[in-house]
Structures are given as structure tokens and as C-alpha cells.
Design an enzyme around this catalytic site. Structure first.
Site, PDB file in Angstrom:
ATOM      1  N   SER A 243      89.314 105.310  77.661  1.00 37.79           N
ATOM      2  CA  SER A 243      89.280 104.699  76.248  1.00 37.79           C
ATOM      3  C   SER A 243      89.875 105.961  75.541  1.00 37.79           C
ATOM      4  CB  SER A 243      87.757 104.605  76.107  1.00 37.79           C
ATOM      5  OG  SER A 243      87.023 105.676  76.115  1.00 37.79           O
ATOM      6  N   LYS A 244      89.528 105.634  74.138  1.00 39.42           N
ATOM      7  CA  LYS A 244      90.069 106.425  73.121  1.00 39.42           C
ATOM      8  C   LYS A 244      89.560 107.711  72.878  1.00 39.42           C
ATOM      9  CE  LYS A 244      91.775 102.654  69.886  1.00 39.42           C
ATOM     10  NZ  LYS A 244      91.691 102.290  68.629  1.00 39.42           N
ATOM     11  N   ARG A 245      88.286 107.953  73.573  1.00 35.16           N
ATOM     12  CA  ARG A 245      87.703 109.323  73.658  1.00 35.16           C
ATOM     13  C   ARG A 245      88.635 110.214  74.495  1.00 35.16           C
ATOM     14  NH1 ARG A 245      84.131 106.252  76.416  1.00 35.16           N
ATOM     15  NH2 ARG A 245      83.633 107.022  78.724  1.00 35.16           N
TER      16      ARG A 245
END
Length: 463
Positions: A243-245
Site C-alpha cells: 500500500s501507499k505506506r
């Protein structure tokens, strides 16, 4: 049999790294067997699908070079075909109208949960021999449900996961058209795969639960089942779903960060597939090797350091003129001044072996395209009164020395001998005055590339 594969993303955001890998595998399988690769845009989610998201998918595919042979096809442009098939299914008795309201369906599910049962549609409106259906409510538009088999099981030999078997009693009667007549995702996918004669469905394993429903619908239509292969997800460095994290997950973030498409393809190919110990290979090699037998069942882990290593390999292999075309826009955005500066191709040759991205390469090259601004503390440390005579002597020598690496190296050594200095004592302040940095390639190489006029000008201003 002619192999026909497809990539069928929903345009609800951007082309995800996982989607790009799916597209790559479907594309490569078609190429391996001289087949056809189809791009299909599944845009029936009107609330979330946008033209910008569609363009993001197409841009990502183009950047990667995953060119489709047919399409792109848009589901919203095939509504008449879906309605035609639904009408035929209603006529054949493989689908039926259901007038249960959403509230009624939720109520029946609540009762089932309370009884410890699996929540599902209970078949109130399912026609059966001898069964009396409820009265049709006034002014209520029905959904259309698929008449799923009640007995038996659905089984398929997944190309990645092996044999998967689901009992039909585990599935209820799927809604295939909403009250407004809009067909649902699982139904559209089946009709599309049927009409487009898809032979191999390669997709993420989040679709495994959809597959038995789709198989039953396809069988009801009299279609031939494709080979299904469900790819495990890609995880981040912490073992969680990417994910974006974890950093960039949109494919189009990677060219912005300075990655080459060939490096991205090479790296994605190794996420869940292998060919012996081969790490670096061309797409021609990959297509000639790729098959479904060497796809792994376990999730792959995305490693940005490994991607950087692969990207560095391709940067080193890339022609300097092409690298210059890629780095010049980055340098320009950073305020680079090219007038009177050395050719960019020459400069990039100095740094390409050590740069993991185009952005890193541009950052390194920038020292040749801006006025140096040495840190005051470093100037005090390295440009001392004791070293000034040697710096001035070298500056004077620059006017007459032959301007090549060997001659400049000899001139530096002569100044060192004349002033009884060691190389770092002169090289560090020279680097600082000429580039504003202490870390550069060999100082004689920097001098050679920078050019006589610039070197004399910068030393004169500083001394």
C-alpha cells in the site's frame, strides 16, 4: 487453440504495481504462444470509475510497453450485449426476477446470523416446479438473479494454486442485474470472457471467490471454461499488503522517481515467477521462458532496494544520449545552467555506474551545471591559509597545461611536490571550490570534464 489472454482493470484510481504484474504475465503468456493480448476496461462502477483513472491505466501500460493486440474494450459500451444475454437467460430459466427489497434481504441475513447460519439470499423468489411465488409488490423494480445450482460442486485446476473445489450450496443466487437494469461485475466478466474467447484468465487471487460463480454462469451460457491462474498478492517490506505506506504503488509514480520501464518489467517479472537463478533478462527472453508452471503460490515481497539494483543495471546499459534525454528535464527543473557547461552525455558517463535512478543521476550531474556554493564551515576547514599558495599555483598552471586527464594529473602532482603536500590536502579544497562538494569523481576527471574556462573562472572568483 489460439491463446487469448486479457488484462481487465477497474478504472477506480491508478494502475497498481500488482495490476501491472498481472498485465505483464498475461501479456507474456500471449507472446510466448503467439496469441492475442486484450485490454478491457471494467468501468461499470459508475461512482468510482473516472476518465482520469482510465487514462492512468492506459498511460501506465504504454510506459511499460505492454501493448495490447485488441481493445481497449469498455464494458459501459457493451450494455446492449449484456441485456441481450440476460433476456435469454430469463427465457431459458437460468435467471429470474427477484422483488425482495434490500431491507428484506438484510433482514433475512440477520435472521440467519442469529441462527448461526451463513448469511445468504434464501431463494424466496426463485421459481421451482410446484412452488407458488409471492405477489409482485407494486412500484418495485426487481433485480435479476442467476439461478445457481443447488447441488454438486464447482472444481477447477488453478494454474497457480492447484485444484480448488467449492460446493454449490456455499453460494446463493447472485444478482446479475440491478433494479435499473445495470449488469453486475461478475456477470459482465463472464460475458466478456465468453464473447472474446479468452483461453487463459490470469488475475489476482482476490478473485478466487468470484471464480466458482463465474464458472457456473459460463456453464449456464454453454461456454467453454478458460484456464484460471490466480496470482498471490504482492506484500510490502513488513509482510502486509502493498500500500501507499510502503512507498509508491502507482506505476506512473516510478518514471517520476527515475526508474526505467525495462527495469520495472524485469523486477515485476521476478515477483512470483522464476527461471532458475536468472535475475536480469530482456523481455524477449522472459516471453520465451514464461509459463504458468513456475508461478509461486506464496505472496511476493516488494523490495525497493532490489528494484534500485535492477534499475542501476539498466542505467549502466543505457546509451548516454538516451540518458541525457531522460535527465535533462530533471536538471532543468532544478535550475541547471547548460550554457558553457560540458556535454551532458560526457558528464553522465562519470556517474551512471553508481546511480540507482535517473533522479540520482541528475543530482550527481548537477555539480557541473550550477555555480558552486560551498558550505562556510567546510571552506574554513579545507581552504586554509596554508593551502592557498598551492591552490593559486595550480590555478596559474591551468592557463597553459594541456587539457586532458593525464596532463592535469601531472600538474597536480607537480604542485603537491613543490608545496610538500599530500593529494587530499589539495584535492579536497579543489573539489569544494569547483563543485561545492567534497564527494566527486577523481579530481583530475572533474577538471577535464568541467573545462579550462570554467575551472579558471571558478578558481579566480574563489581565490
Amino acid at each position: 487453440m489460439t491463446v487469448r489472454t486479457r488484462f481487465a482493470p477497474s478504472p477506480t484510481g491508478y494502475l497498481h504495481v500488482g495490476g501491472a504484474r498481472t498485465a505483464l504475465f498475461a501479456w507474456a503468456y500471449a507472446r510466448r504462444f503467439g496469441g492475442t493480448f486484450i485490454l478491457r476496461i471494467e468501468d461499470t462502477d459508475l461512482e468510482r470509475s473516472t476518465p482520469e483513472a482510465v487514462q492512468a491505466i492506459i498511460d501506465g501500460m504504454q510506459w511499460l510497453g505492454l501493448h495490447h493486440d485488441e481493445g481497449p474494450f469498455y464494458q459501459m459500451q457493451r450494455m446492449d450485449r449484456y441485456r441481450e444475454v440476460i433476456a435469454q437467460m430469463l427465457k431459458d430459466g437460468t435467471a429470474y426476477y427477484c422483488y425482495a427489497s434490500p431491507e428484506e434481504v438484510e433482514a433475512m441475513r440477520e435472521r440467519q446470523r442469529a441462527a448461526g447460519e451463513k448469511p445468504r439470499y434464501d431463494g424466496t423468489w426463485r421459481p421451482e416446479p410446484g412452488k407458488t411465488l409471492p405477489a409482485v409488490p407494486e412500484h418495485r423494480k426487481p433485480v435479476v438473479r442467476f439461478k445457481n445450482p443447488l447441488d454438486g460442486e464447482v472444481s477447477w485446476d488453478d494454474a497457480v494454486k492447484g485444484v480448488i473445489t467449492i460446493a454449490n450450496r456455499e453460494m446463493d443466487d447472485l444478482v446479475i442485474a440491478r433494479p435499473d437494469g445495470t449488469p453486475t461485475y461478475n456477470f459482465c466478466v463472464v460475458v466478456d470472457d465468453w464473447d472474446m474467447k479468452i483461453t487463459h484468465v490470469i488475475r489476482g487471487d482476490d478473485h478466487v471467490n468470484n471464480t466458482p460463480r463465474q464458472i457456473n454462469i459460463l456453464r449456464a451460457l454453454g461456454g467453454t471454461l478458460p484456464v484460471y491462474g490466480h496470482l498471490p498478492m504482492i506484500l510490502g517490506s513488513d509482510g502486509e499488503k502493498l500500500s501507499k505506506r510502503h512507498g509508491a504503488v502507482s506505476v506512473m509514480d516510478y518514471p517520476e522517481q527515475g526508474y526505467l520501464p525495462e527495469a520495472m518489467l524485469n523486477y515485476l517479472a521476478r515477483l512470483g515467477w522464476s527461471h532458475g537463478d536468472d535475475e536480469i533478462f530482456t523481455m524477449e527472453q522472459f516471453c520465451s521462458w514464461f509459463d504458468l508452471n513456475h508461478l509461486t503460490k506464496s505472496p511476493a515481497q516488494f523490495n525497493h532496494e532490489k528494484l534500485g539494483w535492477v534499475n542501476n543495471h539498466y542505467i549502466k546499459q543505457t546509451d548516454n544520449a538516451k540518458l541525457a534525454a531522460l535527465t535533462k528535464p530533471v536538471l532543468t527543473r532544478e535550475g541547471a545552467q547548460f550554457d558553457g557547461a560540458p556535454p551532458l552525455e560526457t558528464v553522465l558517463e562519470l556517474f551512471k555506474d553508481r546511480a540507482n535512478t535517473i533522479n540520482e543521476l541528475a543530482d550527481a550531474a548537477m555539480l557541473f551545471y550550477r555555480e558552486p556554493k560551498p558550505d562556510a564551515a567546510l571552506m574554513t576547514q579545507h581552504v586554509t591559509p596554508a593551502i592557498l599558495p598551492a591552490l593559486k599555483a595550480f590555478s596559474a598552471a591551468c592557463s597553459s597545461v594541456e587539457w586532458n586527464k593525464e596532463a592535469l594529473s601531472a600538474a597536480i602532482k607537480q604542485v603537491l611536490a613543490d608545496h610538500q603536500l599530500k593529494m587530499p590536502q589539495l584535492a579536497m579544497p579543489l573539489r569544494l571550490l569547483l563543485t561545492g562538494q567534497l564527494q566527486t569523481p577523481s579530481v583530475d576527471v572533474v577538471l577535464t570534464v568541467m573545462g579550462r574556462e570554467t575551472v579558471i573562472s571558478r578558481l579566480s572568483k574563489a581565490l
